[in-house]
Every structure is written in C-alpha cells, then in structure tokens.
Design a protein around this motif. Structure first.
Motif, PDB file in Angstrom:
ATOM      1  N   LYS A 131       1.370  -1.069  -0.075  1.00 21.58           N
ATOM      2  CA  LYS A 131       0.151   0.073   0.249  1.00 21.58           C
ATOM      3  C   LYS A 131       0.923   1.152   0.105  1.00 21.58           C
ATOM      4  O   LYS A 131       2.321   0.901   1.002  1.00 21.58           O
ATOM      5  CB  LYS A 131      -0.782  -0.002   1.141  1.00 21.58           C
ATOM      6  CG  LYS A 131      -1.856  -1.107   1.628  1.00 21.58           C
ATOM      7  CD  LYS A 131      -2.786  -1.138   2.823  1.00 21.58           C
ATOM      8  CE  LYS A 131      -4.068   0.058   2.582  1.00 21.58           C
ATOM      9  NZ  LYS A 131      -5.161   0.129   3.250  1.00 21.58           N
ATOM     10  N   PHE A 133       0.429   6.049  -0.101  1.00 16.83           N
ATOM     11  CA  PHE A 133       0.006   6.876   0.352  1.00 16.83           C
ATOM     12  C   PHE A 133       0.240   7.245  -1.546  1.00 16.83           C
ATOM     13  O   PHE A 133       1.539   7.454  -2.130  1.00 16.83           O
ATOM     14  CB  PHE A 133       0.358   7.827   1.245  1.00 16.83           C
ATOM     15  CG  PHE A 133       0.046   7.931   2.045  1.00 16.83           C
ATOM     16  CD1 PHE A 133      -0.829   8.712   2.892  1.00 16.83           C
ATOM     17  CD2 PHE A 133       1.191   7.068   3.420  1.00 16.83           C
ATOM     18  CE1 PHE A 133      -1.279   7.736   3.875  1.00 16.83           C
ATOM     19  CE2 PHE A 133       0.368   6.832   5.176  1.00 16.83           C
ATOM     20  CZ  PHE A 133      -0.734   6.934   4.924  1.00 16.83           C
ATOM     21  N   ALA A 148      -6.595   5.883  -7.023  1.00 15.25           N
ATOM     22  CA  ALA A 148      -7.179   5.226  -5.668  1.00 15.25           C
ATOM     23  C   ALA A 148      -8.879   4.563  -5.580  1.00 15.25           C
ATOM     24  O   ALA A 148      -9.358   4.567  -4.638  1.00 15.25           O
ATOM     25  CB  ALA A 148      -7.041   6.881  -4.702  1.00 15.25           C
ATOM     26  N   PRO A 152      -8.585   0.919  -4.213  1.00 16.39           N
ATOM     27  CA  PRO A 152      -8.818   1.475  -2.917  1.00 16.39           C
ATOM     28  C   PRO A 152      -7.675   0.589  -1.976  1.00 16.39           C
ATOM     29  O   PRO A 152      -6.571   1.112  -0.582  1.00 16.39           O
ATOM     30  CB  PRO A 152      -9.909   1.547  -2.029  1.00 16.39           C
ATOM     31  CG  PRO A 152     -10.451   0.538  -3.198  1.00 16.39           C
ATOM     32  CD  PRO A 152      -9.656   0.610  -5.262  1.00 16.39           C
ATOM     33  N   THR A 155      -4.697   2.111  -1.479  1.00 17.73           N
ATOM     34  CA  THR A 155      -4.297   2.663  -1.386  1.00 17.73           C
ATOM     35  C   THR A 155      -4.270   3.771   0.217  1.00 17.73           C
ATOM     36  O   THR A 155      -5.161   3.109   0.675  1.00 17.73           O
ATOM     37  CB  THR A 155      -5.301   4.046  -2.081  1.00 17.73           C
ATOM     38  OG1 THR A 155      -4.825   3.584  -3.581  1.00 17.73           O
ATOM     39  CG2 THR A 155      -4.341   5.786  -2.255  1.00 17.73           C
ATOM     40  N   ASN A 156      -3.450   4.120   0.797  1.00 11.37           N
ATOM     41  CA  ASN A 156      -3.740   4.822   2.515  1.00 11.37           C
ATOM     42  C   ASN A 156      -3.757   5.689   2.083  1.00 11.37           C
ATOM     43  O   ASN A 156      -4.709   6.334   2.843  1.00 11.37           O
ATOM     44  CB  ASN A 156      -2.215   4.339   3.219  1.00 11.37           C
ATOM     45  CG  ASN A 156      -2.015   3.239   2.989  1.00 11.37           C
ATOM     46  OD1 ASN A 156      -2.265   1.979   3.463  1.00 11.37           O
ATOM     47  ND2 ASN A 156       0.211   3.091   3.249  1.00 11.37           N
ATOM     48  N   GLY A 157      -4.082   6.514   1.505  1.00 11.21           N
ATOM     49  CA  GLY A 157      -4.152   8.352   1.184  1.00 11.21           C
ATOM     50  C   GLY A 157      -4.129   8.742  -0.144  1.00 11.21           C
ATOM     51  O   GLY A 157      -3.130   8.522  -0.575  1.00 11.21           O
ATOM     52  N   LEU A 158      -4.778  10.105  -0.241  1.00  8.21           N
ATOM     53  CA  LEU A 158      -4.198  10.651  -1.367  1.00  8.21           C
ATOM     54  C   LEU A 158      -3.997  11.784  -1.539  1.00  8.21           C
ATOM     55  O   LEU A 158      -5.066  12.381  -0.522  1.00  8.21           O
ATOM     56  CB  LEU A 158      -5.846  10.615  -2.545  1.00  8.21           C
ATOM     57  CG  LEU A 158      -6.618  11.627  -3.590  1.00  8.21           C
ATOM     58  CD1 LEU A 158      -5.038  10.988  -4.684  1.00  8.21           C
ATOM     59  CD2 LEU A 158      -7.139  11.274  -4.831  1.00  8.21           C
ATOM     60  N   LEU A 244     -15.285   7.897  -3.614  1.00  9.85           N
ATOM     61  CA  LEU A 244     -13.294   6.914  -2.785  1.00  9.85           C
ATOM     62  C   LEU A 244     -13.647   7.196  -1.245  1.00  9.85           C
ATOM     63  O   LEU A 244     -14.527   7.251  -0.530  1.00  9.85           O
ATOM     64  CB  LEU A 244     -12.925   8.798  -2.612  1.00  9.85           C
ATOM     65  CG  LEU A 244     -12.073   8.982  -4.534  1.00  9.85           C
ATOM     66  CD1 LEU A 244     -12.014  10.205  -3.641  1.00  9.85           C
ATOM     67  CD2 LEU A 244     -11.174   8.143  -4.485  1.00  9.85           C
ATOM     68  N   VAL A 246     -10.763   6.067   0.529  1.00 12.30           N
ATOM     69  CA  VAL A 246      -9.169   6.589   1.197  1.00 12.30           C
ATOM     70  C   VAL A 246      -9.795   7.975   1.382  1.00 12.30           C
ATOM     71  O   VAL A 246      -9.990   9.257   0.857  1.00 12.30           O
ATOM     72  CB  VAL A 246      -8.705   6.387   0.129  1.00 12.30           C
ATOM     73  CG1 VAL A 246      -8.160   4.662  -0.339  1.00 12.30           C
ATOM     74  CG2 VAL A 246      -8.548   7.114  -0.579  1.00 12.30           C
ATOM     75  N   THR A 248      -8.474  12.081   1.553  1.00 17.47           N
ATOM     76  CA  THR A 248      -7.923  12.864   0.676  1.00 17.47           C
ATOM     77  C   THR A 248      -6.978  14.145   1.361  1.00 17.47           C
ATOM     78  O   THR A 248      -7.901  15.111   2.497  1.00 17.47           O
ATOM     79  CB  THR A 248      -8.512  13.525  -0.034  1.00 17.47           C
ATOM     80  OG1 THR A 248      -9.478  12.281  -0.763  1.00 17.47           O
ATOM     81  CG2 THR A 248      -8.295  14.445  -1.167  1.00 17.47           C
TER      82      THR A 248
END
Length: 314
Positions: A131, A133, A148, A152, A155-158, A244, A246, A248
């Motif tokens: 995973k 960011f 993202a 997902p 993905t840890n974050g966008l 989404l 995750v 952002t």
C-alpha cells in the motif's frame, strides 16, 4: 530626404536582423549547455528501469518507511516526481516513476489514466509494496485520483498538489487538447520562451532547467495534452469521486495560473473525508510554503495511519 530616410530604414532592419540572429545563436549555445547539464543532473538520481507487461518504466526508489508514490505533472519525469517528495525522504520511502512517455517510460495502449494506474500497481508488485500514499501534482492528479478509485486496497491516502480536479457536473464542452502546441515541445523553443513563464504561468523562468531535456519528455507531454488532461471531463461518469474509500489531502494556491483554484474550491465538496489547505500566494508550485506543506502532509499521513490502526483493532 527620402533617400536618406530609406538608407536609415535599411540600416535599422540590418541591425535588427543581426540582433535577432545573434540573440538566437547565443540562446542556442546556452540551451545546448543547459541540456548537457540536465543530462548529467538526471544521472545523479540513480533511476532504475523495469520491464513491466505495460512496457519499460523508469523510477527512483529511495528511503524507508511508509511508501509515497509520487505522480508528476506535465513536462515531468522521475526527477520532478522525486523532487516533489524529497522533503519527506528522511522517514518515508519515495517511489517516483516517470509516467507514460516521460524519461525512460514507454506508452502502453492509449496511455489512459486507468492504464497508468494499472502500471503503477504492477510496479508496486515488482517492488513488494502492498500500500502507498499516492501524491499527484498538477496533471499527475488525474492518474493519482484514478489509482485511488480503482485500487483502494492499495491506497493509504490521496494527496493532491495544485492538481487537476474533477468537475462538479458533466461539462457540455471541454478542450480535446489541453496542453502546449507540438512545435513548442523541444529544447530550443521552450528555452526561448522561458522568459515568458512568469507573466503567463506565474513561474520563474529558471523553471526551464527542471524541464530539460524537453526532447525526452515530449511524448509524455503530447499524451497528457490529448489523453490525460481531458480525461475527467471526457469520461466524467467514470470518476465517482464521492465513492472514494480513502482520505484525501488537497493543497492549492489561490494565484495558481495553471490549475484553476476556483474549480478546486468547488470540487473539494465531492471528496469524502477531505482536508483542504489553501494558500493566498505561491503559484502553481506553491513557492514559499514548503514548511506548511511538509507539516500538512506529515499530519495527514499520521492521522491516516491512526485511523487504519483503529479500524484494525475494532
């Protein structure tokens, strides 16, 4: 008197011609030197190249810790992707690939943002990274958002830096080609117009040195202009931003002349679990706000990790 005036006109045109030729020659020499220096600068990044099913992809992989996948903008490459995240390199692993058509990376299929995102997944598999960011800057925001949405679970974050943004509603019209004309996508032409960067784009003319060699980026520029940049308008329904999964973080400067701040301000409401940080000045590169940006990104990553930990424990 007419003969005297005519003679003076001829002299003026002669001197103007000599001036233009001399200026062009001097700029040509300066450009050649700058291109040579840029090639040496690229060597210092120690980029690697991997053969994926999507073709070759060049990337920089440095540091340890939570991985940040950096997605650069137009006229970029692994160099700009890494430079965007260099401040986080002390305690994060920075993965900085060249997008399709840039600095050692091939173009697969139509080169769509979805195909770019899929190639990133394959790169992460190659590197053994589960995973990340994902950070998208400028035109790189579109494939970052696509990643993202499509992955997902990876993905840890966008994180979006002065990024391209989705529309609030499907536009009736949009530019089919959103980028510089092809005749400008070469080292000499771009070097010549660099003094106009400040009044037109709000960036210092010295930005040209981070864009060279343009010749090794031009295929990516053309792809961005024709495919990547129009994609969120052209395929509006395939960007369900509200879904989404995750968190952002969006950062943007109000005086950005390349990515419309007003559109960003409207689009923020579409992102669930979103943190929005704006700056009065700084332009497209958010100049002068490195400390605030670093703090915002670190807090975002820390909070996202705490959220994930709480979810796992529940």
């Amino acid at each position: 008197m007419k003969k005297v005036a005519k003679a003076w006109y001829k002299r003026i045109w002669l001197w103007l011609t000599i001036l233009v030729i001399s200026y062009s020659a001097v700029q040509g020499i300066r450009c050649a030197i700058a291109v040579g220096q840029s090639e040496k600068r690229l060597d210092d990044y120690g980029a690697r190249t991997v053969a994926l099913s999507y073709g070759k992809m060049s990337y920089v992989d440095r540091g340890r810790g939570d991985a940040i996948l950096s997605v650069h903008g137009i006229f970029g490459g692994y160099d700009q992707a890494y430079d965007t995240c260099e401040e986080f390199g002390a305690d994060h692993r920075i993965i900085a690939p060249s997008r399709f058509g840039y600095l050692g990376s091939d173009i697969y299929g139509s080169g769509s943002p979805a195909e770019q995102a899929a190639a990133y997944v394959e790169l992460l598999d190659h590197l053994g990274i589960e995973k990340v960011f994902i950070l998208g800057a400028s035109a790189g925001g579109t494939p970052a958002i696509r990643f993202a949405l499509d992955y997902p679970e990876r993905t840890n974050g966008l994180i979006l830096f002065c990024s391209a943004m989705p529309y609030i509603e499907k536009p009736d019209k949009y530019p089919e080609y959103a980028g510089p004309p092809a005749f400008l996508c070469n080292d000499y032409a771009m070097f010549l117009i660099s003094p106009l960067f400040k009044p037109v784009m709000g960036m210092e003319s010295s930005t040209i040195y981070a864009m060279l060699p343009v010749g090794r980026r031009k295929d990516g520029v053309a792809l961005d202009a024709s495919v990547t940049n129009p994609d969120m308008a052209r395929n509006f329904d395939s960007y369900p931003i509200e879904s989404l999964q995750v968190p952002t973080l969006i950062l943007h400067a109000k005086d950005d002349k390349l990515a419309d701040y007003a559109q960003t301000e409207k689009a923020v409401s579409r992102f669930p679990n979103c943190t929005f940080v704006s700056f009065e000045t700084g332009g497209h590169l958010m100049v002068g706000h490195s400390d605030e940006i670093e703090k915002a990104v670190r807090n975002f990553i820390k909070n996202a990790k705490n959220t994930f930990s709480n979810v796992k424990l529940s």
